[in-house]
Design a protein around this motif. Structure first.
Motif, PDB file in Angstrom:
ATOM      1  N   ARG A 139      20.829  34.322  48.016  1.00  0.00           N
ATOM      2  CA  ARG A 139      22.097  33.880  48.595  1.00  0.00           C
ATOM      3  C   ARG A 139      22.606  34.759  49.719  1.00  0.00           C
ATOM      4  NH1 ARG A 139      23.368  29.068  47.732  1.00  0.00           N
ATOM      5  NH2 ARG A 139      25.621  29.384  47.573  1.00  0.00           N
TER       6      ARG A 139
ATOM      7  N   HIS B 237      34.782  31.357  48.010  1.00  0.00           N
ATOM      8  CA  HIS B 237      35.793  30.684  47.197  1.00  0.00           C
ATOM      9  C   HIS B 237      36.867  30.013  48.048  1.00  0.00           C
ATOM     10  CE1 HIS B 237      33.856  32.971  44.033  1.00  0.00           C
ATOM     11  NE2 HIS B 237      34.431  32.178  43.161  1.00  0.00           N
TER      12      HIS B 237
ATOM     13  N   PHE C 251      24.636  36.876  40.116  1.00  0.00           N
ATOM     14  CA  PHE C 251      25.562  37.776  40.795  1.00  0.00           C
ATOM     15  C   PHE C 251      25.981  38.908  39.863  1.00  0.00           C
ATOM     16  CE2 PHE C 251      29.840  39.270  41.312  1.00  0.00           C
ATOM     17  CZ  PHE C 251      29.767  39.833  42.575  1.00  0.00           C
ATOM     18  N   LEU C 252      26.412  38.554  38.652  1.00  0.00           N
ATOM     19  CA  LEU C 252      26.887  39.596  37.723  1.00  0.00           C
ATOM     20  C   LEU C 252      25.774  40.577  37.361  1.00  0.00           C
ATOM     21  CD1 LEU C 252      29.227  37.826  35.142  1.00  0.00           C
ATOM     22  CD2 LEU C 252      29.865  39.354  37.016  1.00  0.00           C
TER      23      LEU C 252
ATOM     24  N   ARG D 127      24.002  30.930  39.642  1.00  0.00           N
ATOM     25  CA  ARG D 127      24.503  31.804  40.716  1.00  0.00           C
ATOM     26  C   ARG D 127      25.413  32.886  40.161  1.00  0.00           C
ATOM     27  NH1 ARG D 127      23.971  26.868  43.817  1.00  0.00           N
ATOM     28  NH2 ARG D 127      25.942  25.977  43.126  1.00  0.00           N
TER      29      ARG D 127
ATOM     30  N   ALA E 176      25.496  26.368  39.394  1.00  0.00           N
ATOM     31  CA  ALA E 176      26.630  27.287  39.532  1.00  0.00           C
ATOM     32  C   ALA E 176      26.516  28.388  38.468  1.00  0.00           C
ATOM     33  CB  ALA E 176      27.946  26.527  39.391  1.00  0.00           C
TER      34      ALA E 176
ATOM     35  N   GLU F 273      44.819  28.582  38.291  1.00  0.00           N
ATOM     36  CA  GLU F 273      43.350  28.567  38.281  1.00  0.00           C
ATOM     37  C   GLU F 273      42.816  29.934  37.836  1.00  0.00           C
ATOM     38  OE1 GLU F 273      45.253  27.462  40.784  1.00  0.00           O
ATOM     39  OE2 GLU F 273      44.856  25.304  40.688  1.00  0.00           O
ATOM     40  N   ARG F 274      43.432  30.991  38.349  1.00  0.00           N
ATOM     41  CA  ARG F 274      43.004  32.340  37.941  1.00  0.00           C
ATOM     42  C   ARG F 274      43.132  32.521  36.430  1.00  0.00           C
ATOM     43  NH1 ARG F 274      47.395  36.506  39.040  1.00  0.00           N
ATOM     44  NH2 ARG F 274      48.194  35.237  37.328  1.00  0.00           N
TER      45      ARG F 274
ATOM     46  N   TYR G 253      36.802  44.947  35.427  1.00  0.00           N
ATOM     47  CA  TYR G 253      36.242  44.421  36.668  1.00  0.00           C
ATOM     48  C   TYR G 253      36.545  42.916  36.818  1.00  0.00           C
ATOM     49  CZ  TYR G 253      32.928  42.153  39.702  1.00  0.00           C
ATOM     50  OH  TYR G 253      32.384  41.331  40.648  1.00  0.00           O
TER      51      TYR G 253
ATOM     52  N   PHE H  28      38.088  26.380  47.625  1.00  0.00           N
ATOM     53  CA  PHE H  28      38.747  25.959  46.385  1.00  0.00           C
ATOM     54  C   PHE H  28      40.120  26.604  46.320  1.00  0.00           C
ATOM     55  CE2 PHE H  28      34.203  26.995  45.672  1.00  0.00           C
ATOM     56  CZ  PHE H  28      33.725  25.692  45.764  1.00  0.00           C
TER      57      PHE H  28
ATOM     58  N   ILE I  29      42.696  28.528  44.689  1.00  0.00           N
ATOM     59  CA  ILE I  29      42.771  29.394  43.510  1.00  0.00           C
ATOM     60  C   ILE I  29      44.119  30.099  43.507  1.00  0.00           C
ATOM     61  CG2 ILE I  29      41.692  31.267  42.203  1.00  0.00           C
ATOM     62  CD1 ILE I  29      39.047  30.610  43.508  1.00  0.00           C
TER      63      ILE I  29
ATOM     64  N   ALA J 177      38.636  41.256  39.741  1.00  0.00           N
ATOM     65  CA  ALA J 177      37.958  40.329  40.652  1.00  0.00           C
ATOM     66  C   ALA J 177      38.658  38.970  40.656  1.00  0.00           C
ATOM     67  CB  ALA J 177      36.492  40.179  40.246  1.00  0.00           C
TER      68      ALA J 177
ATOM     69  N   TYR K  80      20.148  37.709  43.145  1.00  0.00           N
ATOM     70  CA  TYR K  80      21.257  36.977  43.763  1.00  0.00           C
ATOM     71  C   TYR K  80      21.195  37.101  45.286  1.00  0.00           C
ATOM     72  CZ  TYR K  80      25.704  35.329  45.388  1.00  0.00           C
ATOM     73  OH  TYR K  80      26.654  34.638  46.105  1.00  0.00           O
TER      74      TYR K  80
HETATM   75  C1  HEM Z   1      31.306  30.054  42.746  1.00  0.00           C
HETATM   76  C2  HEM Z   1      35.674  28.955  41.020  1.00  0.00           C
HETATM   77  C3  HEM Z   1      36.521  33.642  40.198  1.00  0.00           C
HETATM   78  C4  HEM Z   1      31.863  34.564  41.136  1.00  0.00           C
HETATM   79  C5  HEM Z   1      32.428  29.368  42.386  1.00  0.00           C
HETATM   80  C6  HEM Z   1      32.627  27.951  42.577  1.00  0.00           C
HETATM   81  C7  HEM Z   1      33.848  27.650  42.100  1.00  0.00           C
HETATM   82  C8  HEM Z   1      34.439  28.859  41.594  1.00  0.00           C
HETATM   83  C9  HEM Z   1      34.518  26.283  42.060  1.00  0.00           C
HETATM   84  C10 HEM Z   1      31.608  26.994  43.230  1.00  0.00           C
HETATM   85  C11 HEM Z   1      30.526  26.697  42.238  1.00  0.00           C
HETATM   86  C12 HEM Z   1      29.142  26.842  42.816  1.00  0.00           C
HETATM   87  O1  HEM Z   1      28.576  27.949  42.796  1.00  0.00           O
HETATM   88  O2  HEM Z   1      28.646  25.819  43.273  1.00  0.00           O
HETATM   89  C13 HEM Z   1      36.303  30.144  40.679  1.00  0.00           C
HETATM   90  C14 HEM Z   1      37.675  30.249  40.220  1.00  0.00           C
HETATM   91  C15 HEM Z   1      37.924  31.558  40.005  1.00  0.00           C
HETATM   92  C16 HEM Z   1      36.690  32.286  40.320  1.00  0.00           C
HETATM   93  C17 HEM Z   1      38.658  29.109  40.012  1.00  0.00           C
HETATM   94  C18 HEM Z   1      39.246  32.109  39.532  1.00  0.00           C
HETATM   95  C19 HEM Z   1      39.720  33.303  39.846  1.00  0.00           C
HETATM   96  C20 HEM Z   1      35.326  34.295  40.354  1.00  0.00           C
HETATM   97  C21 HEM Z   1      35.117  35.703  40.111  1.00  0.00           C
HETATM   98  C22 HEM Z   1      33.801  35.963  40.383  1.00  0.00           C
HETATM   99  C23 HEM Z   1      33.189  34.724  40.789  1.00  0.00           C
HETATM  100  C24 HEM Z   1      36.201  36.663  39.639  1.00  0.00           C
HETATM  101  C25 HEM Z   1      33.046  37.266  40.308  1.00  0.00           C
HETATM  102  C26 HEM Z   1      33.304  38.205  39.453  1.00  0.00           C
HETATM  103  C27 HEM Z   1      31.325  33.440  41.684  1.00  0.00           C
HETATM  104  C28 HEM Z   1      29.986  33.369  42.245  1.00  0.00           C
HETATM  105  C29 HEM Z   1      29.838  32.078  42.740  1.00  0.00           C
HETATM  106  C30 HEM Z   1      31.072  31.373  42.445  1.00  0.00           C
HETATM  107  C31 HEM Z   1      28.958  34.502  42.297  1.00  0.00           C
HETATM  108  C32 HEM Z   1      28.616  31.516  43.476  1.00  0.00           C
HETATM  109  C33 HEM Z   1      28.687  31.958  44.938  1.00  0.00           C
HETATM  110  C34 HEM Z   1      27.498  31.446  45.759  1.00  0.00           C
HETATM  111  O3  HEM Z   1      27.635  30.350  46.308  1.00  0.00           O
HETATM  112  O4  HEM Z   1      26.490  32.141  45.840  1.00  0.00           O
HETATM  113  N1  HEM Z   1      33.541  29.890  41.789  1.00  0.00           N
HETATM  114  N2  HEM Z   1      35.739  31.380  40.715  1.00  0.00           N
HETATM  115  N3  HEM Z   1      34.132  33.732  40.755  1.00  0.00           N
HETATM  116  N4  HEM Z   1      31.946  32.220  41.822  1.00  0.00           N
HETATM  117 FE1  HEM Z   1      33.817  31.804  41.295  1.00  0.00          FE
END
Ligand code: HEM
Length: 127
Positions: free
Chosen positions: A68, A77, A53-54, A49, A46, A86-87, A114, A80, A82, A118, A64
């Motif tokens: 992906r 997302h 992405f960033l 990933r 995770a 969580e945020r 950003y 999950f 959120i 996001a 990325y």
């Molecule tokens: C994946 C939670 C916000 C980018 C995930 C995963 C969770 C999660 C549980 C799955 C982990 C995995 O990759 O196996 C959250 C929560 C957020 C949040 C609780 C609260 C707001 C964000 C934001 C960004 C972001 C703001 C981008 C700026 C990503 C990316 C992945 C990911 C790139 C992997 C996606 C993929 O499968 O390719 N996040 N996230 N997340 N999150 Fe978040």
């Protein structure tokens, strides 16, 4: 030296993103709200990933999307819950990571604006 062409380069490229995202996941690993959301026991994939992405978003390599496909972050997302709690937990963790990097302005402010935007846009629940 030539001027950096984008934020990715300006803040130091991959090593900087590696540190920020690594620090973020150290916080996630001990966060009671966030940790249970992550399906895998190993947070390493995770972390990778999110880092890739960033890096891509800010003008670095497109690894990325090579791996992906289209980010479709809201869709990814969706499994999950959120909400505001969580945020805010997510923003608390990423804030620590960004602050410790002591980035120069205006890059710190650009990156932070950003991430905040996001995080709000990733919400899929009111509670
Ligand atoms: C994946 C939670 C916000 C980018 C995930 C995963 C969770 C999660 C549980 C799955 C982990 C995995 O990759 O196996 C959250 C929560 C957020 C949040 C609780 C609260 C707001 C964000 C934001 C960004 C972001 C703001 C981008 C700026 C990503 C990316 C992945 C990911 C790139 C992997 C996606 C993929 O499968 O390719 N996040 N996230 N997340 N999150 Fe978040």
């Amino acid at each position: 030296m030539s001027e950096p062409v984008n934020l990715y380069e300006a803040i130091g490229g991959e090593p900087t993103f590696r540190r920020i995202v690594g620090r973020f996941y150290e916080e996630v690993a001990r966060d009671e709200i966030l940790r249970p959301l992550y399906p895998e026991e190993d947070l390493g994939p995770a972390e990778e990933r999110f880092r890739l992405f960033l890096m891509q978003y800010w003008g670095g390599p497109h690894t990325y999307s090579d791996q992906r496909g289209h980010p479709r972050l809201r869709m990814r997302h969706a499994p999950f819950k959120i909400g505001p709690i969580e945020r805010d937990a997510w923003l608390r963790c990423i804030r620590i990571a960004v602050d410790e990097e002591n980035l120069e302005e205006p890059y710190r402010q650009q990156l932070w604006a950003y991430l905040e935007m996001a995080a709000h846009s990733m919400m899929n629940s009111f509670v």
